[in-house]
Design an enzyme around this catalytic site. Structure first.
Site, PDB file in Angstrom:
ATOM      1  CB  CYS A 109     -40.423 -73.193 -21.929  1.00  0.00           C
ATOM      2  SG  CYS A 109     -42.133 -73.726 -21.984  1.00  0.00           S
TER       3      CYS A 109
ATOM      4  CG  ASN B  35     -38.890 -72.347 -28.136  1.00  0.00           C
ATOM      5  OD1 ASN B  35     -37.959 -71.755 -28.642  1.00  0.00           O
ATOM      6  ND2 ASN B  35     -40.121 -72.280 -28.602  1.00  0.00           N
TER       7      ASN B  35
ATOM      8  CB  CYS C 200     -45.924 -71.385 -19.832  1.00  0.00           C
ATOM      9  SG  CYS C 200     -44.689 -72.595 -19.318  1.00  0.00           S
TER      10      CYS C 200
ATOM     11  CB  CYS D  14     -41.391 -71.168 -17.433  1.00  0.00           C
ATOM     12  SG  CYS D  14     -40.920 -72.268 -18.780  1.00  0.00           S
TER      13      CYS D  14
ATOM     14  CD  GLU E  49     -39.827 -68.845 -20.647  1.00  0.00           C
ATOM     15  OE1 GLU E  49     -39.699 -69.876 -21.352  1.00  0.00           O
ATOM     16  OE2 GLU E  49     -40.793 -68.068 -20.772  1.00  0.00           O
TER      17      GLU E  49
ATOM     18  CD  GLU F 193     -41.903 -76.309 -31.339  1.00  0.00           C
ATOM     19  OE1 GLU F 193     -42.609 -75.359 -31.015  1.00  0.00           O
ATOM     20  OE2 GLU F 193     -41.876 -76.780 -32.491  1.00  0.00           O
TER      21      GLU F 193
HETATM   22 ZN    ZN Z   1     -42.685 -72.247 -20.230  1.00  0.00          ZN
END
Ligand code: ZN
Length: 125
Positions: free
Chosen positions: A53, A42, A86, A89, A55, A44
């Protein structure tokens, strides 16, 4: 054996996550049908909505390398409890394989799921 390598790669790339705001690193290792592994973490951003993310980061790496047939992904986030992908993803992963295997890595166990178990109503038209 490949599953073990996939999990180790997810843990390895987790340490590269850029997470100055949440301090919640996640690593993902994506296995292609041809046996290649692509890693993502990830990343940010101060504008939280721009965060990507792990993934999807792995998917981007694979697509950029010309791969789009995926069989499994290992995800290592908070190792104390399961960090499931999430919804965004899962939808991106479903674009390429609706039944791919998803390994969730924790300190105590590896949880194995099929993508449709985590996202049973995949968006499609
Ligand atoms: Zn995600």
């Amino acid at each position: 054996m490949t599953d073990e390598i996939l999990i180790k790669k997810a843990l390895w790339v987790r340490d590269r996550a850029y997470v100055p705001y949440s301090n919640y690193p996640v690593g993902a290792a994506l296995l292609t049908e041809s046996g290649h592994i692509f890693c993502g973490c990830n990343v940010e951003n101060v504008s939280y909505g721009l965060t990507i993310c792990a993934e999807r980061s792995a998917v981007v790496q694979a697509i950029a390398a010309g791969q789009k047939e995926f069989s499994a992904i290992a995800v290592a986030g908070d190792l104390q409890k399961p960090s499931f992908p999430c919804g965004a993803c899962l939808q991106v992963l479903a674009e390429f394989n609706k039944t791919m295997t998803i390994y969730i890595v924790t300190d105590k166990k590896i949880i194995e799921k099929n993508l449709v178990e985590l996202l049973p109503h995949i968006f499609s038209f």
